[in-house]
Motif scaffolding. Structure first.
Motif, PDB file in Angstrom:
ATOM      1  N   ALA A 181       0.841  -1.191   0.000  1.00  0.00           N
ATOM      2  CA  ALA A 181       0.000   0.000   0.000  1.00  0.00           C
ATOM      3  C   ALA A 181       0.879   1.245   0.000  1.00  0.00           C
ATOM      4  O   ALA A 181       2.011   1.232   0.493  1.00  0.00           O
ATOM      5  CB  ALA A 181      -0.916  -0.007   1.217  1.00  0.00           C
ATOM      6  N   ASP A 182       0.341   2.306  -0.539  1.00  0.00           N
ATOM      7  CA  ASP A 182       1.083   3.562  -0.656  1.00  0.00           C
ATOM      8  C   ASP A 182       0.979   4.348   0.659  1.00  0.00           C
ATOM      9  O   ASP A 182       0.108   5.200   0.826  1.00  0.00           O
ATOM     10  CB  ASP A 182       0.523   4.380  -1.825  1.00  0.00           C
ATOM     11  CG  ASP A 182       1.331   5.641  -2.080  1.00  0.00           C
ATOM     12  OD1 ASP A 182       2.474   5.718  -1.585  1.00  0.00           O
ATOM     13  OD2 ASP A 182       0.823   6.544  -2.772  1.00  0.00           O
ATOM     14  N   SER A 235      -7.654   0.755  -4.406  1.00  0.00           N
ATOM     15  CA  SER A 235      -6.494   1.517  -4.889  1.00  0.00           C
ATOM     16  C   SER A 235      -5.271   1.414  -3.990  1.00  0.00           C
ATOM     17  O   SER A 235      -4.180   1.824  -4.390  1.00  0.00           O
ATOM     18  CB  SER A 235      -6.880   2.995  -5.032  1.00  0.00           C
ATOM     19  OG  SER A 235      -7.197   3.559  -3.764  1.00  0.00           O
ATOM     20  N   SER A 236      -5.437   0.878  -2.773  1.00  0.00           N
ATOM     21  CA  SER A 236      -4.341   0.766  -1.802  1.00  0.00           C
ATOM     22  C   SER A 236      -3.741   2.119  -1.431  1.00  0.00           C
ATOM     23  O   SER A 236      -2.555   2.218  -1.124  1.00  0.00           O
ATOM     24  CB  SER A 236      -3.241  -0.170  -2.322  1.00  0.00           C
ATOM     25  OG  SER A 236      -3.722  -1.479  -2.469  1.00  0.00           O
ATOM     26  N   THR A 237      -4.549   3.147  -1.459  1.00  0.00           N
ATOM     27  CA  THR A 237      -4.087   4.485  -1.086  1.00  0.00           C
ATOM     28  C   THR A 237      -4.751   4.910   0.221  1.00  0.00           C
ATOM     29  O   THR A 237      -5.858   4.469   0.557  1.00  0.00           O
ATOM     30  CB  THR A 237      -4.420   5.519  -2.173  1.00  0.00           C
ATOM     31  OG1 THR A 237      -5.834   5.515  -2.408  1.00  0.00           O
ATOM     32  CG2 THR A 237      -3.687   5.184  -3.468  1.00  0.00           C
ATOM     33  N   VAL A 238      -4.083   5.794   0.954  1.00  0.00           N
ATOM     34  CA  VAL A 238      -4.585   6.269   2.241  1.00  0.00           C
ATOM     35  C   VAL A 238      -5.682   7.307   2.006  1.00  0.00           C
ATOM     36  O   VAL A 238      -5.454   8.337   1.365  1.00  0.00           O
ATOM     37  CB  VAL A 238      -3.448   6.871   3.084  1.00  0.00           C
ATOM     38  CG1 VAL A 238      -3.991   7.442   4.385  1.00  0.00           C
ATOM     39  CG2 VAL A 238      -2.381   5.813   3.373  1.00  0.00           C
ATOM     40  N   GLN A 239      -6.880   7.032   2.515  1.00  0.00           N
ATOM     41  CA  GLN A 239      -7.996   7.964   2.402  1.00  0.00           C
ATOM     42  C   GLN A 239      -8.000   8.983   3.533  1.00  0.00           C
ATOM     43  O   GLN A 239      -8.409  10.121   3.349  1.00  0.00           O
ATOM     44  CB  GLN A 239      -9.317   7.197   2.410  1.00  0.00           C
ATOM     45  CG  GLN A 239      -9.597   6.402   1.150  1.00  0.00           C
ATOM     46  CD  GLN A 239     -10.961   5.745   1.194  1.00  0.00           C
ATOM     47  OE1 GLN A 239     -11.449   5.355   2.252  1.00  0.00           O
ATOM     48  NE2 GLN A 239     -11.592   5.616   0.032  1.00  0.00           N
ATOM     49  N   LYS A 256      -4.646   4.756  10.124  1.00  0.00           N
ATOM     50  CA  LYS A 256      -4.801   5.112   8.714  1.00  0.00           C
ATOM     51  C   LYS A 256      -5.957   4.324   8.112  1.00  0.00           C
ATOM     52  O   LYS A 256      -6.116   3.127   8.382  1.00  0.00           O
ATOM     53  CB  LYS A 256      -3.510   4.864   7.948  1.00  0.00           C
ATOM     54  CG  LYS A 256      -2.328   5.659   8.516  1.00  0.00           C
ATOM     55  CD  LYS A 256      -1.107   5.561   7.655  1.00  0.00           C
ATOM     56  CE  LYS A 256       0.108   6.174   8.348  1.00  0.00           C
ATOM     57  NZ  LYS A 256      -0.096   7.566   8.804  1.00  0.00           N
ATOM     58  N   THR A 261     -12.876  -0.527   2.880  1.00  0.00           N
ATOM     59  CA  THR A 261     -11.752   0.162   3.511  1.00  0.00           C
ATOM     60  C   THR A 261     -11.068  -0.733   4.527  1.00  0.00           C
ATOM     61  O   THR A 261     -11.660  -1.666   5.076  1.00  0.00           O
ATOM     62  CB  THR A 261     -12.204   1.464   4.196  1.00  0.00           C
ATOM     63  OG1 THR A 261     -13.271   1.161   5.114  1.00  0.00           O
ATOM     64  CG2 THR A 261     -12.688   2.484   3.185  1.00  0.00           C
ATOM     65  N   VAL A 272      -7.347   3.005   4.635  1.00  0.00           N
ATOM     66  CA  VAL A 272      -6.814   2.700   3.306  1.00  0.00           C
ATOM     67  C   VAL A 272      -7.925   2.168   2.412  1.00  0.00           C
ATOM     68  O   VAL A 272      -8.719   1.312   2.828  1.00  0.00           O
ATOM     69  CB  VAL A 272      -5.667   1.666   3.407  1.00  0.00           C
ATOM     70  CG1 VAL A 272      -5.096   1.351   2.023  1.00  0.00           C
ATOM     71  CG2 VAL A 272      -4.567   2.162   4.341  1.00  0.00           C
ATOM     72  N   ASP A 273      -8.002   2.681   1.199  1.00  0.00           N
ATOM     73  CA  ASP A 273      -8.949   2.183   0.207  1.00  0.00           C
ATOM     74  C   ASP A 273      -8.502   0.802  -0.272  1.00  0.00           C
ATOM     75  O   ASP A 273      -7.350   0.614  -0.679  1.00  0.00           O
ATOM     76  CB  ASP A 273      -9.036   3.139  -0.978  1.00  0.00           C
ATOM     77  CG  ASP A 273     -10.019   2.658  -2.022  1.00  0.00           C
ATOM     78  OD1 ASP A 273     -11.231   2.760  -1.782  1.00  0.00           O
ATOM     79  OD2 ASP A 273      -9.560   2.177  -3.072  1.00  0.00           O
TER      80      ASP A 273
END
Length: 493
Positions: free
Chosen positions: A71-72, A108-112, A102, A91, A104-105
């Motif tokens: 994940a980013d 997309s593996s991005t932090v929301q 944190k 999530t 995380v979506d």
């Protein structure tokens, strides 16, 4: 045999059970021959998730089938301690050594969102049972918080006198159980400090708490082991007992606390509150436990159920038992009454290190704690070879069921042997070490193992199946990553 016969007359339930014991791709071959599977919508919707998980259990270690990624996360994110998926499976919440939670979506593996406010590292995180935007976390600074993921400022918080190491939402979502030090709290968080009450006071620290339903609560209590010379710090800290309590809100409100403790697992190994999982029907729990290893030579006395139980426990004197080696097992234990006590159940095990761990009236009872017959071992398998025991090596950090409940995922981490000298026993950077291992629950067969290079510095604090069957696994590492092994092929998720 299944490929040579027709399955048209086999009941749907029988087909489902047969498929759960077949490895991919043989299960698909059998289903192709079954007109019932194609014609019956119930069978198709029921078996397809199991087949996807079969595929993952066999091919998880293949980079062509399950791609590895991370994940980013920002570089400031330190060790990833705990993970939890939301009820809508969209999530993922994670806790980190930088004192944040944190969100995380999953796609997309991005932090929301980054939730800040804890004074120390959050050690546990759980989503609301049916509100995907509500999440709770507890930190080592004794602070318990309830957040709305759309509002980084948080909704409610309360300060406890000890580090919060485990929490669990009540099934109705209005209250939280929190294990902090030697105290177990219940918090009706909408009332703030006024909604906080103590349910249980013990003499030793708690390890985990888990609501099973409206009226039952599973609590892990650390075992006191004075004779632990030569053991790693992990083993010393992980040893615990699992007890089942009756939860009565009226008694809690009156100050009476929890009632009717029943010992479920005597020698459990709980690295954190992810070290156990409960089946969807809440009738059994899976965790790791230590059993006395079987002797290489037959015992002098006849081998009877009274002296040599199915669990591998030996009937020996307490002082002698402390000197014998124990072997870690993955076990499934009943949480409901049984008509008879199996020789391998906790009820039949010899009390080799009994302790009065509960303060107050709960510690003194005329009847045994297992009077209701809970604690029978349903299934078990030895983890020797995966578990490093007292010499360091690899140990299990988490035990989690798959979405269908047909498979079990063990998170793994490298132990640091406290007896190593001059670098002896240290892994080479090119060595492979396990970070997660899959077991099939039906026959306790070991399936695939997800490995990592020592140079990648991946040690799993917690590992979870992706909430969609067959999609793969997600794990949080001591090095601060959220790593994934997700299916490369497109599936109808």
């Amino acid at each position: 045999v299944l490929m040579a016969v027709s399955l048209d007359d086999v009941p749907e339930l029988a087909i489902e059970k047969i498929m759960s014991y077949l490895a991919w791709p043989h299960a698909v071959s059998a289903l192709v021959l079954s007109h019932r599977f194609h014609e019956n919508a119930w069978a198709r919707s029921s078996l397809w998730p199991v087949l996807q998980e079969q595929r993952a259990a066999v091919l998880l270690g293949s980079p062509q089938s399950y791609r590895r990624s991370r994940a980013d996360l920002p570089r400031t994110a330190k060790s990833t301690i705990a993970l939890a998926f939301s009820s809508d499976r969209k999530t993922l919440a994670s806790t980190h050594g930088d004192h944040t939670v944190k969100i995380v979506d999953v796609v997309s593996s991005t932090v929301q969102a980054t939730l800040e406010g804890h004074p120390r590292t959050p050690w546990t995180v759980k989503f609301h049972p049916f509100k995907p935007n509500i999440v709770a976390s507890g930190c080592l600074g004794g602070q318990l918080r309830v957040w709305d993921t759309t509002n980084p400022n948080g909704l409610h918080h309360v300060n406890l006198p000890h580090p919060v190491i485990s929490l669990s939402f009540h099934p109705d979502g209005t209250r939280l159980a929190a294990a902090a030090g030697t105290q177990l709290f219940i918090w009706e968080y909408s009332k703030g400090n006024l909604g906080l009450k103590i349910m249980l006071q013990t003499k030793v620290s708690l390890r985990c708490v888990r609501f099973l339903d409206q009226n039952r609560l599973l609590v892990g209590i650390r075992s006191r082991t004075p004779h632990d010379v030569g053991l790693t710090s992990y083993i010393r800290a992980a040893r615990a007992q699992l007890h089942l309590f009756c939860y009565d809100q009226a008694r809690i409100d009156s100050g009476a606390g929890l009632t009717d403790p029943v010992m479920i697992v005597k020698h459990a190994l709980l690295y954190n509150d992810a070290g156990l999982d409960v089946t969807s029907d809440c009738r059994s729990v899976l965790t790791c436990a230590e059993f006395l290893s079987k002797p290489t030579m037959p015992p002098l006395s006849p081998c009877t159920p009274e002296t040599f139980s199915a669990s591998g426990e030996l009937a020996v004197e307490p002082e002698e038992a402390r000197q014998l080696p124990r072997v870690a097992h993955l076990i499934q234990v009943s949480l409901v009454p049984t008509t008879h006590a199996h020789p391998g159940s906790a009820a039949m095990q010899v009390d080799m290190d009994s302790e009065d761990w509960v303060q107050g009236e709960q510690g003194a009872q005329d009847e045994p704690r297992w009077q209701r017959g809970c604690g029978e071992i349903i299934r078990q398998t030895c983890l020797e070879g995966l578990w490093g025991a007292s010499q360091g090596g690899t140990f299990v950090t988490s035990v989690k069921l798959s979405p269908t409940g047909e498979f079990v995922l063990l998170g793994c981490s490298r132990g640091n042997s406290e007896n190593a000298e001059d670098g002896e026993g240290l892994a080479s950077p090119n060595d492979q070490h396990p970070v997660a291992a899959v077991w099939r629950l039906g026959d306790m067969a070991r399936m695939e193992t997800l490995t990592s290079m020592a140079s990648d510095e991946d040690d799993a604090n917690v590992a979870l199946f992706h909430p969609r069957p067959g999609a793969g696994v997600v794990y949080g590492t001591k090095q601060g990553h959220i790593a994934c092994a997700l299916a490369a092929a497109p599936y109808p998720w």
